[in-house]
Scaffold this active site. Structure first.
Site, mmCIF file in Angstrom:
data_model
loop_
_atom_site.group_PDB
_atom_site.id
_atom_site.type_symbol
_atom_site.label_atom_id
_atom_site.label_comp_id
_atom_site.label_asym_id
_atom_site.label_seq_id
_atom_site.Cartn_x
_atom_site.Cartn_y
_atom_site.Cartn_z
ATOM 1 C CE1 TYR A 132 43.588 36.449 32.101
ATOM 2 C CE2 TYR A 132 42.814 34.371 33.124
ATOM 3 C CZ TYR A 132 43.744 35.301 32.724
ATOM 4 O OH TYR A 132 45.163 34.940 32.807
ATOM 5 C CG ASN A 160 24.916 32.470 34.792
ATOM 6 O OD1 ASN A 160 24.146 32.984 33.870
ATOM 7 N ND2 ASN A 160 26.095 32.175 34.447
ATOM 8 C CB THR A 216 37.332 23.864 37.115
ATOM 9 O OG1 THR A 216 38.217 23.829 38.111
ATOM 10 C CG2 THR A 216 35.855 23.569 37.549
ATOM 11 C CB SER A 267 33.589 26.510 45.751
ATOM 12 O OG SER A 267 33.632 26.370 44.746
ATOM 13 C CE1 TYR A 305 33.159 27.823 38.175
ATOM 14 C CE2 TYR A 305 35.071 27.665 39.518
ATOM 15 C CZ TYR A 305 34.410 27.541 38.468
ATOM 16 O OH TYR A 305 35.336 27.481 37.133
ATOM 17 C CG HIS A 306 35.484 24.303 42.138
ATOM 18 N ND1 HIS A 306 35.814 25.601 43.001
ATOM 19 C CD2 HIS A 306 36.400 24.632 41.092
ATOM 20 C CE1 HIS A 306 36.897 26.009 42.786
ATOM 21 N NE2 HIS A 306 37.225 25.599 41.495
ATOM 22 C CE LYS A 360 33.233 26.005 35.407
ATOM 23 N NZ LYS A 360 32.771 26.364 33.848
ATOM 24 C CD GLN A 412 41.122 26.878 31.371
ATOM 25 O OE1 GLN A 412 41.959 26.986 30.575
ATOM 26 N NE2 GLN A 412 40.279 27.639 32.085
ATOM 27 C CB VAL A 435 44.289 30.764 33.196
ATOM 28 C CG1 VAL A 435 44.963 31.142 31.878
ATOM 29 C CG2 VAL A 435 43.579 29.613 32.749
ATOM 30 C CB THR A 492 47.295 36.986 50.745
ATOM 31 O OG1 THR A 492 46.811 36.678 49.064
ATOM 32 C CG2 THR A 492 47.126 38.315 50.840
ATOM 33 C CB VAL A 493 50.738 31.998 51.576
ATOM 34 C CG1 VAL A 493 50.559 30.406 51.922
ATOM 35 C CG2 VAL A 493 51.431 32.365 50.668
ATOM 36 C CE1 TYR A 494 43.793 33.870 50.840
ATOM 37 C CE2 TYR A 494 42.606 32.375 49.578
ATOM 38 C CZ TYR A 494 43.096 33.731 49.735
ATOM 39 O OH TYR A 494 42.226 34.579 49.044
HETATM 40 N N1 LIG Z 1 40.239 31.696 34.380
HETATM 41 C C1 LIG Z 1 40.562 30.559 35.201
HETATM 42 O O1 LIG Z 1 41.615 30.496 35.641
HETATM 43 C C2 LIG Z 1 39.718 29.227 34.720
HETATM 44 C C3 LIG Z 1 40.151 28.200 35.361
HETATM 45 C C4 LIG Z 1 39.350 26.955 35.023
HETATM 46 C C5 LIG Z 1 38.141 26.909 34.502
HETATM 47 N N2 LIG Z 1 37.741 28.431 33.996
HETATM 48 C C6 LIG Z 1 36.334 28.304 33.354
HETATM 49 O O2 LIG Z 1 36.501 29.213 32.010
HETATM 50 C C7 LIG Z 1 35.313 29.752 31.826
HETATM 51 C C8 LIG Z 1 35.943 31.348 31.368
HETATM 52 O O3 LIG Z 1 36.636 31.785 32.704
HETATM 53 P P1 LIG Z 1 37.060 33.182 32.669
HETATM 54 O O4 LIG Z 1 38.109 33.361 33.492
HETATM 55 O O5 LIG Z 1 37.326 33.724 31.302
HETATM 56 O O6 LIG Z 1 35.968 33.738 33.410
HETATM 57 P P2 LIG Z 1 35.091 35.291 33.053
HETATM 58 O O7 LIG Z 1 34.096 35.564 33.924
HETATM 59 O O8 LIG Z 1 35.961 36.372 32.658
HETATM 60 O O9 LIG Z 1 34.398 35.049 31.424
HETATM 61 C C9 LIG Z 1 33.136 34.175 31.522
HETATM 62 C C10 LIG Z 1 32.285 35.335 30.756
HETATM 63 O O10 LIG Z 1 30.784 34.553 30.669
HETATM 64 C C11 LIG Z 1 29.983 35.559 30.808
HETATM 65 N N3 LIG Z 1 28.760 34.973 31.159
HETATM 66 C C12 LIG Z 1 28.321 34.427 32.274
HETATM 67 N N4 LIG Z 1 27.178 34.048 32.292
HETATM 68 C C13 LIG Z 1 26.563 34.301 31.179
HETATM 69 C C14 LIG Z 1 25.262 34.416 30.679
HETATM 70 N N5 LIG Z 1 24.395 33.537 31.239
HETATM 71 N N6 LIG Z 1 25.173 34.637 29.288
HETATM 72 C C15 LIG Z 1 26.099 35.442 28.498
HETATM 73 N N7 LIG Z 1 27.460 35.489 29.051
HETATM 74 C C16 LIG Z 1 27.816 34.953 30.228
HETATM 75 C C17 LIG Z 1 30.527 36.649 31.622
HETATM 76 O O11 LIG Z 1 29.858 37.991 31.463
HETATM 77 C C18 LIG Z 1 31.981 36.723 31.314
HETATM 78 O O12 LIG Z 1 32.271 37.644 30.295
HETATM 79 C C19 LIG Z 1 34.539 29.847 33.108
HETATM 80 O O13 LIG Z 1 33.510 28.947 32.669
HETATM 81 C C20 LIG Z 1 35.382 29.468 33.934
HETATM 82 O O14 LIG Z 1 34.664 28.620 34.979
HETATM 83 C C21 LIG Z 1 38.424 29.513 34.083
#
Ligand SMILES: NC(=O)c1ccc[n+]([C@@H]2O[C@H](COP(=O)([O-])OP(=O)(O)OC[C@H]3O[C@@H](n4cnc5c(N)ncnc54)[C@H](O)[C@@H]3O)[C@@H](O)[C@H]2O)c1
Length: 382
Positions: A11, A118, A144, A179, A181-182, A185, A208, A211, A253-255
């Site tokens: 994204y 990962n 994050t 979580s 995930y967090h 980070k 961050q 978004v 869907t407000v939690y």
């Molecule tokens: N989108 C948000 O609101 C947000 C907010 C805070 C932090 N972030 C952080 O920003 C980063 C990007 O977020 P996003 O929303 O674009 O997520 P996303 O899942 O769309 O993008 C992450 C990309 O990394 C790739 N990936 C994951 N593990 C991999 C690996 N081992 N090798 C190669 N590629 C790999 C995935 O295939 C994916 O395309 C993430 O680290 C996320 O935690 C995002």
């Protein structure tokens, strides 16, 4: 600059790649399609199908004459990432390549382990690739705001001065994530701080907020260049989800009580922040931390804004609080500083009604793709 974007199919990764390339930098993206794989496995596919990275890069080149090099593979695997580092010799590596879904990380053992291995695995492999092949490379790492949790004191920008029994020292601001995930980070930040202070690496860690948005200068050139847009309970962020719910006629869907406050930012501001960080690098031995968001809202305030924007395009939007699937405070103190990126030159794009209406119109154009089975939360924290 030679810029290596890890997670370049994501994204944020894909719009970032186009942004750097359009500004004249040499860009290589790497990705292993983990997000697409998990989306298929959990029935959480994006609203619009995106071409794969090779096709997107080719379309971008044909449209703008700018080049994005593509490599497909696992950034946690040194046999894949080390040759890329030693041949491309990046000046900056933008590290997005993680499993970013909190609900997915809380689904069960397999999902938690995948997220843990990962996310830490990629950070560790990138650190060692830098150490071995390009120690003066600057890493821009996506963390994050969720690392801090919701403490009952003001959140500082990464660090805090502590006075204890008459002595002072600067420490990482306390982190207590909500979580797994967090929490990965938080562990990333600690790992980076160890290698920065011990081996002199230079790192910017961007805390961050969630978004929202689809539009960027390059994505607006062709619908097939748009970023992945998720509205499901696994990958969708709250604003993107509410907009799709509004269009689908599903009550927002407000939690729980909806008083959960977070800092948000427009996708265009993510691009600015990452660009500002990369072009004004941290110094060697510096772990520079910025809180990357532009405005704070409660979930209830977001629901009100989407309702108001919906009215402008003729939608009758309802709001229906539902049982909170997460373990989190639903009403709490929240005040986070975020001046560092503004001082570097960030010019925020606020969440105006016009911004939300433009997004609603894009969603309306793709209404036929909305699968309402993806909307309700499927993962509970216990
Ligand atoms: N989108 C948000 O609101 C947000 C907010 C805070 C932090 N972030 C952080 O920003 C980063 C990007 O977020 P996003 O929303 O674009 O997520 P996303 O899942 O769309 O993008 C992450 C990309 O990394 C790739 N990936 C994951 N593990 C991999 C690996 N081992 N090798 C190669 N590629 C790999 C995935 O295939 C994916 O395309 C993430 O680290 C996320 O935690 C995002």
């Amino acid at each position: 600059m030679r810029v290596l974007i890890c997670g370049g199919d994501g994204y944020l990764g894909w719009p970032t790649a186009m942004d750097f390339a359009a500004k004249g930098h040499e860009v290589m993206v790497v990705d292993n399609y983990l997000r697409r794989t998990i989306a298929r496995a959990t029935r959480s596919e994006a609203l619009m199908e995106s071409p794969n990275l090779d096709d997107r890069a080719e379309l971008f080149r044909a449209t703008t004459n700018h080049q994005v090099e593509v490599r497909i593979g696992d950034c946690a695997d040194p046999t894949f990432i080390n040759p890329i580092f030693s041949s491309f010799l990046p000046d900056a590596v933008i590290h997005y390549a993680e499993q970013p879904s909190a609900p997915y990380s809380m689904r069960g053992f397999q999902e938690a382990r995948l997220t843990f291995e990962n996310n830490l695995g990629v950070t560790f492999a990138l650190i060692w690739a830098m150490l071995q092949f390009k120690p003066d490379c600057h890493m821009v790492k996506l963390g994050t705001m969720g690392e801090y949790g919701t403490p009952n004191i003001d959140i500082e920008e990464g660090w805090i001065d502590i006075e204890h029994k008459g002595r002072r020292e600067k420490f990482l601001f306390p982190r207590q994530a909500g979580s797994l995930y967090h929490t990965t980070k938080v562990l990333d930040t600690d790992l980076l701080w160890f290698y920065v202070r011990t081996y002199g690496l230079r790192v910017t860690d961007l805390m961050q907020g969630p978004v929202y948005g689809l539009s960027t200068d390059e994505a607006d050139l062709d619908d097939r260049l748009l970023p992945n847009f998720h509205y499901d309970d696994i990958f969708g962020t709250v604003v993107n989800r509410f907009l799709v719910q509004a269009v689908a006629g599903v009550p927002l869907t407000v939690y729980g009580k909806g008083g959960q406050t977070r800092g948000y930012l427009n996708l265009r501001d993510t691009l600015q922040c990452v660009y500002l960080a990369a072009t004004n690098p941290a110094k060697p031995k510096e772990l520079r931390i910025f809180n990357q968001f532009t405005e704070q809202f409660t979930v209830n305030q977001l629901a009100e804004r989407v309702t108001r924007a919906g009215k402008e395009v003729g939608l009758d939007v309802a709001v229906q609080p539902i049982a909170n699937p997460r373990k989190e405070m639903e009403e709490h103190y929240y005040n986070a500083s975020h001046s560092g990126l503004i001082e570097l030159g960030l010019k925020p794009h606020p969440m105006t009604d016009d911004v939300l209406v433009a997004m609603l119109n894009r969603v309306i154009a793709n209404k036929a793709n909305i699968d309402t089975r993806k909307i309700m939360p499927r993962v509970r924290w216990n």
